[in-house]
Design a protein around this motif. Structure first.
Motif, PDB file in Angstrom:
ATOM      1  N   SER A  86     -30.745 -24.065 -47.970  1.00 32.46           N
ATOM      2  CA  SER A  86     -31.856 -24.153 -46.591  1.00 32.46           C
ATOM      3  C   SER A  86     -31.467 -22.360 -46.980  1.00 32.46           C
ATOM      4  CB  SER A  86     -31.728 -24.636 -46.203  1.00 32.46           C
ATOM      5  OG  SER A  86     -32.177 -25.904 -46.417  1.00 32.46           O
ATOM      6  N   ILE A  87     -32.495 -21.641 -47.098  1.00 31.27           N
ATOM      7  CA  ILE A  87     -32.788 -19.691 -47.214  1.00 31.27           C
ATOM      8  C   ILE A  87     -33.313 -19.755 -45.735  1.00 31.27           C
ATOM      9  CG2 ILE A  87     -33.404 -17.938 -47.554  1.00 31.27           C
ATOM     10  CD1 ILE A  87     -33.306 -18.647 -50.394  1.00 31.27           C
ATOM     11  N   VAL A  88     -33.211 -19.246 -44.278  1.00 30.02           N
ATOM     12  CA  VAL A  88     -33.559 -19.262 -43.370  1.00 30.02           C
ATOM     13  C   VAL A  88     -34.424 -17.704 -43.135  1.00 30.02           C
ATOM     14  CG1 VAL A  88     -32.851 -21.359 -42.580  1.00 30.02           C
ATOM     15  CG2 VAL A  88     -31.528 -19.160 -41.647  1.00 30.02           C
ATOM     16  N   VAL A  89     -35.633 -17.226 -42.392  1.00 27.72           N
ATOM     17  CA  VAL A  89     -36.337 -16.382 -42.401  1.00 27.72           C
ATOM     18  C   VAL A  89     -36.823 -16.605 -41.437  1.00 27.72           C
ATOM     19  CG1 VAL A  89     -37.692 -14.154 -43.483  1.00 27.72           C
ATOM     20  CG2 VAL A  89     -36.405 -16.213 -44.749  1.00 27.72           C
ATOM     21  N   PRO A  90     -35.592 -15.697 -40.081  1.00 26.42           N
ATOM     22  CA  PRO A  90     -36.720 -15.351 -38.468  1.00 26.42           C
ATOM     23  C   PRO A  90     -37.368 -14.369 -38.974  1.00 26.42           C
ATOM     24  CG  PRO A  90     -34.028 -14.825 -38.810  1.00 26.42           C
ATOM     25  CD  PRO A  90     -34.163 -15.463 -40.123  1.00 26.42           C
ATOM     26  N   PHE A  91     -38.353 -14.714 -37.843  1.00 26.97           N
ATOM     27  CA  PHE A  91     -39.713 -13.410 -38.484  1.00 26.97           C
ATOM     28  C   PHE A  91     -40.370 -13.053 -36.915  1.00 26.97           C
ATOM     29  CE2 PHE A  91     -44.725 -13.215 -39.274  1.00 26.97           C
ATOM     30  CZ  PHE A  91     -44.078 -11.632 -39.145  1.00 26.97           C
ATOM     31  N   TYR A  92     -40.838 -11.165 -37.014  1.00 23.87           N
ATOM     32  CA  TYR A  92     -41.452 -11.246 -35.500  1.00 23.87           C
ATOM     33  C   TYR A  92     -42.128  -9.699 -36.237  1.00 23.87           C
ATOM     34  CZ  TYR A  92     -42.035  -9.809 -30.906  1.00 23.87           C
ATOM     35  OH  TYR A  92     -42.852  -9.022 -30.206  1.00 23.87           O
ATOM     36  N   ASN A  93     -42.897  -9.986 -36.495  1.00 25.96           N
ATOM     37  CA  ASN A  93     -43.782  -8.657 -36.276  1.00 25.96           C
ATOM     38  C   ASN A  93     -43.310  -7.743 -37.633  1.00 25.96           C
ATOM     39  OD1 ASN A  93     -45.408  -9.023 -34.371  1.00 25.96           O
ATOM     40  ND2 ASN A  93     -44.650  -8.190 -33.114  1.00 25.96           N
ATOM     41  N   CYS A  94     -42.582  -8.200 -38.502  1.00 28.46           N
ATOM     42  CA  CYS A  94     -42.488  -7.041 -39.830  1.00 28.46           C
ATOM     43  C   CYS A  94     -42.868  -6.618 -40.717  1.00 28.46           C
ATOM     44  CB  CYS A  94     -40.314  -7.856 -40.061  1.00 28.46           C
ATOM     45  SG  CYS A  94     -39.951  -7.189 -41.285  1.00 28.46           S
ATOM     46  N   ARG A  95     -43.132  -6.064 -41.230  1.00 28.25           N
ATOM     47  CA  ARG A  95     -44.417  -5.538 -41.921  1.00 28.25           C
ATOM     48  C   ARG A  95     -43.384  -5.712 -43.805  1.00 28.25           C
ATOM     49  NH1 ARG A  95     -44.489   1.024 -42.777  1.00 28.25           N
ATOM     50  NH2 ARG A  95     -42.006   1.035 -43.106  1.00 28.25           N
ATOM     51  N   TYR A  96     -42.003  -6.256 -43.715  1.00 28.10           N
ATOM     52  CA  TYR A  96     -41.498  -6.447 -44.921  1.00 28.10           C
ATOM     53  C   TYR A  96     -41.040  -7.870 -45.330  1.00 28.10           C
ATOM     54  CZ  TYR A  96     -40.417  -1.583 -44.339  1.00 28.10           C
ATOM     55  OH  TYR A  96     -40.691  -0.011 -43.997  1.00 28.10           O
ATOM     56  N   VAL A  97     -41.459  -8.566 -44.820  1.00 28.09           N
ATOM     57  CA  VAL A  97     -41.773 -10.084 -44.902  1.00 28.09           C
ATOM     58  C   VAL A  97     -41.944 -10.315 -46.237  1.00 28.09           C
ATOM     59  CG1 VAL A  97     -43.479 -11.063 -43.494  1.00 28.09           C
ATOM     60  CG2 VAL A  97     -41.139 -12.473 -43.776  1.00 28.09           C
ATOM     61  N   ASP A  98     -42.779  -9.950 -46.809  1.00 33.70           N
ATOM     62  CA  ASP A  98     -43.354 -10.226 -47.835  1.00 33.70           C
ATOM     63  C   ASP A  98     -42.365 -10.058 -48.482  1.00 33.70           C
ATOM     64  OD1 ASP A  98     -44.096  -7.698 -47.493  1.00 33.70           O
ATOM     65  OD2 ASP A  98     -45.802  -8.000 -48.636  1.00 33.70           O
ATOM     66  N   GLN A  99     -41.337  -9.129 -48.787  1.00 35.14           N
ATOM     67  CA  GLN A  99     -41.059  -8.439 -50.289  1.00 35.14           C
ATOM     68  C   GLN A  99     -39.712  -9.707 -50.017  1.00 35.14           C
ATOM     69  OE1 GLN A  99     -40.137  -3.792 -49.962  1.00 35.14           O
ATOM     70  NE2 GLN A  99     -41.926  -3.909 -49.144  1.00 35.14           N
ATOM     71  N   ALA A 100     -38.813 -10.230 -48.734  1.00 31.46           N
ATOM     72  CA  ALA A 100     -38.058 -10.566 -48.612  1.00 31.46           C
ATOM     73  C   ALA A 100     -38.506 -11.993 -48.999  1.00 31.46           C
ATOM     74  CB  ALA A 100     -37.496 -10.803 -47.244  1.00 31.46           C
ATOM     75  N   LEU A 101     -39.509 -12.626 -48.444  1.00 29.12           N
ATOM     76  CA  LEU A 101     -39.871 -13.751 -49.112  1.00 29.12           C
ATOM     77  C   LEU A 101     -40.304 -13.832 -50.892  1.00 29.12           C
ATOM     78  CD1 LEU A 101     -42.216 -14.970 -46.564  1.00 29.12           C
ATOM     79  CD2 LEU A 101     -40.178 -15.604 -46.810  1.00 29.12           C
ATOM     80  N   THR A 102     -40.698 -12.704 -51.179  1.00 29.46           N
ATOM     81  CA  THR A 102     -40.289 -12.864 -52.773  1.00 29.46           C
ATOM     82  C   THR A 102     -38.917 -12.299 -53.416  1.00 29.46           C
ATOM     83  OG1 THR A 102     -42.524 -11.406 -52.959  1.00 29.46           O
ATOM     84  CG2 THR A 102     -41.085 -10.878 -54.710  1.00 29.46           C
ATOM     85  N   SER A 103     -37.588 -11.956 -52.557  1.00 28.43           N
ATOM     86  CA  SER A 103     -36.885 -12.428 -53.660  1.00 28.43           C
ATOM     87  C   SER A 103     -36.210 -13.334 -52.830  1.00 28.43           C
ATOM     88  CB  SER A 103     -36.092 -11.307 -52.332  1.00 28.43           C
ATOM     89  OG  SER A 103     -35.142 -11.420 -51.158  1.00 28.43           O
ATOM     90  N   ALA A 104     -36.074 -13.995 -51.899  1.00 29.30           N
ATOM     91  CA  ALA A 104     -35.955 -15.151 -51.545  1.00 29.30           C
ATOM     92  C   ALA A 104     -36.608 -16.451 -53.492  1.00 29.30           C
ATOM     93  CB  ALA A 104     -36.638 -15.949 -50.408  1.00 29.30           C
ATOM     94  N   LEU A 105     -37.666 -15.889 -52.766  1.00 31.24           N
ATOM     95  CA  LEU A 105     -38.398 -17.609 -54.148  1.00 31.24           C
ATOM     96  C   LEU A 105     -37.360 -16.902 -55.794  1.00 31.24           C
ATOM     97  CD1 LEU A 105     -41.816 -17.377 -52.185  1.00 31.24           C
ATOM     98  CD2 LEU A 105     -40.182 -19.288 -52.393  1.00 31.24           C
ATOM     99  N   ALA A 106     -37.410 -15.542 -55.509  1.00 34.55           N
ATOM    100  CA  ALA A 106     -36.786 -15.445 -56.733  1.00 34.55           C
ATOM    101  C   ALA A 106     -35.304 -15.387 -56.995  1.00 34.55           C
ATOM    102  CB  ALA A 106     -37.059 -13.796 -57.033  1.00 34.55           C
ATOM    103  N   GLN A 107     -34.955 -16.483 -56.323  1.00 31.39           N
ATOM    104  CA  GLN A 107     -33.467 -16.534 -56.567  1.00 31.39           C
ATOM    105  C   GLN A 107     -33.045 -17.655 -57.991  1.00 31.39           C
ATOM    106  OE1 GLN A 107     -29.950 -16.175 -55.071  1.00 31.39           O
ATOM    107  NE2 GLN A 107     -32.042 -14.262 -54.505  1.00 31.39           N
ATOM    108  N   THR A 108     -32.356 -17.207 -58.448  1.00 27.27           N
ATOM    109  CA  THR A 108     -31.698 -18.208 -59.845  1.00 27.27           C
ATOM    110  C   THR A 108     -31.818 -19.718 -59.960  1.00 27.27           C
ATOM    111  OG1 THR A 108     -29.553 -17.337 -59.703  1.00 27.27           O
ATOM    112  CG2 THR A 108     -31.537 -16.085 -61.119  1.00 27.27           C
ATOM    113  N   TYR A 109     -31.079 -20.049 -58.559  1.00 27.81           N
ATOM    114  CA  TYR A 109     -30.702 -21.408 -58.321  1.00 27.81           C
ATOM    115  C   TYR A 109     -31.586 -22.143 -58.232  1.00 27.81           C
ATOM    116  CZ  TYR A 109     -28.071 -24.358 -55.732  1.00 27.81           C
ATOM    117  OH  TYR A 109     -26.682 -25.541 -55.525  1.00 27.81           O
TER     118      TYR A 109
END
Length: 163
Positions: free
Chosen positions: A9-32
């Motif tokens: 489980s990759i947990v991502v706390p989010f509050y008004n962040c303009r970079y969240v889409d980049q973070a989620l892209t990197s999470a979903l790009a995991q090779t695992y």
């Protein structure tokens, strides 16, 4: 026949962040092969549209604003994985981060691990790497008493530690 890999489980706390889409892209790009991404919206009023392209691929949990600790607690309650790792909404994971840490924890039987990290600029360019190496656990413990050099987003824990 091999057993299924444990879920992470990759947990991502989010509050008004303009970079969240980049973070989620990197999470979903995991090779695992078996991850779930749990995004907890901590009462954001802005940047919510950045979550839209990920709906259906990540689990979104909404809660009133309460800060990072309460957001991580909400994410932990919502997760289903055997392993927990935290990705701040303004950070990125390298593609093999999860696979490398699961392999280490499975091979060693350890309950937790952390890794190196680097400061990056708004374009994702590495500015300042942070790598620490200690020859013995006692050296690690002494260094940790001096200051907390462990970046939370580099940590992976077994769920049992949280329970």
């Amino acid at each position: 026949m091999s057993a299924s890999p444990p879920r992470v489980s990759i947990v991502v706390p989010f509050y008004n962040c303009r970079y969240v889409d980049q973070a989620l892209t990197s999470a979903l790009a995991q090779t695992y092969p078996d991850i779930e991404v749990v995004v907890v919206n901590d009462g954001s009023a802005r940047e919510l549209d950045r979550l839209d392209p990920f709906r259906g691929r990540v689990r979104c949990v909404d809660k009133p604003n309460g800060g990072t600790a309460s957001t991580l607690n909400a994410a932990t309650r919502a997760m289903t994985g055997e392993f927990w790792t935290w990705l701040s909404s303004d950070d990125l994971y390298l593609p093999d981060k999860v696979a490398a840490q699961v392999a280490l924890l499975e091979e060693t039987g350890l309950s937790a691990c952390h890794g190196a990290w680097a400061n990056i600029d708004p374009d994702g360019t590495e500015l300042e790497p942070h790598r620490y190496s200690y020859p013995a656990r006692a050296d690690f413990a002494r260094a940790l008493l001096q200051s907390n050099f462990v970046n939370g987003c580099t940590v992976m824990l077994r769920r049992a530690v949280l329970d």
